[in-house]
Design an enzyme around this catalytic site. Sequence first.
Site, PDB file in Angstrom:
ATOM      1  N   HIS A   1       0.755  -1.206   0.058  1.00  0.00           N
ATOM      2  CA  HIS A   1      -0.018   0.092   0.001  1.00  0.00           C
ATOM      3  C   HIS A   1       0.987   1.268  -0.171  1.00  0.00           C
ATOM      4  O   HIS A   1       0.353   2.385  -0.133  1.00  0.00           O
ATOM      5  CB  HIS A   1      -1.064  -0.012   1.080  1.00  0.00           C
ATOM      6  CG  HIS A   1      -2.022  -0.963   1.245  1.00  0.00           C
ATOM      7  ND1 HIS A   1      -2.876  -1.206   0.006  1.00  0.00           N
ATOM      8  CD2 HIS A   1      -2.480  -1.794   2.199  1.00  0.00           C
ATOM      9  CE1 HIS A   1      -3.634  -2.401   0.383  1.00  0.00           C
ATOM     10  NE2 HIS A   1      -3.366  -2.615   1.612  1.00  0.00           N
TER      11      HIS A   1
ATOM     12  N   ASP B   1      -3.457 -10.737  -2.607  1.00  0.00           N
ATOM     13  CA  ASP B   1      -3.933 -10.083  -1.017  1.00  0.00           C
ATOM     14  C   ASP B   1      -5.277  -9.545  -1.440  1.00  0.00           C
ATOM     15  O   ASP B   1      -5.675  -9.213  -2.392  1.00  0.00           O
ATOM     16  CB  ASP B   1      -3.188  -8.633  -0.747  1.00  0.00           C
ATOM     17  CG  ASP B   1      -3.326  -8.200   0.680  1.00  0.00           C
ATOM     18  OD1 ASP B   1      -4.498  -7.619   0.746  1.00  0.00           O
ATOM     19  OD2 ASP B   1      -2.675  -8.373   1.561  1.00  0.00           O
TER      20      ASP B   1
END
Length: 263
Positions: A77, A114
């Site tokens: 991220h 993910d």
Amino acid sequence: MAERSELLRTHPEAHVAAVEAAIPSEGSVALDADTHVMAGSLTAALRGVGAVVAAVDAVMAGEVGNAFCAIRPPGHHAEKATPMGFCLFGNVSIAAKRALDHHGLERVAIVDFDVHHGNGTQDLLWDEERVLFCSTHQMPLYPGSGEARETGAHGNIINAPLPPGANGAAFRKVMEQQILPALEEFQPELVLISAGFDAHRDDPLAQLEFGIEDFVWVTEKLCDLAERQAGGRVVSTLEGGYDLEALAASTAAHVKVLMERSG
């Protein structure tokens, strides 16, 4: 611990300096609603980047067939100048750049399964035509990116979003119909995996319905691809996973496949 030069492969100096400056001597500091740092956070992050760099070096040197980096914080991220989603630096993106710029590879693939979209990996490698970034993830869900129309500056990004409630069969379908064929065509010389296990049906932060057998299946498929295209070279790094029992069992199953394929 990673050298500063490794961080600068993908992040500007200002971002690295800002993270360093944010680290408190005691207590904790919130960089955003999710991402908090304390005295040891920078060391942990540098060891995380150091792990993926060392893993790439070991695989490229033929010292090991593949590697798994059991690290925290995760990385997918972290954008160029924005820490977010528990992530300070783009671990897997730095690994890709290490392989390209230090080891001289021409094509590196990243597969991210993910449950959350790897917005940081996408941001860091948007203009990098030597990397094919492929992601499956739940949508809608944090961080809100990862639509199929987000394809990168060179068509080098493939996003395959899945709706809440999608199960392992839906995951395998998009892998077989979209991602695996694209990987075959790309012919990567190294396969990197952002291995998040929060798509497991027991995970509290999302609503996908994967089982351990699905993580085993995708690991086997990616190892098969690596054996055909990349001399078996695979480096996997841990991303998310928030049910501890599901995380432990899924990670163990993933690593067991890697061990069986390591030669």
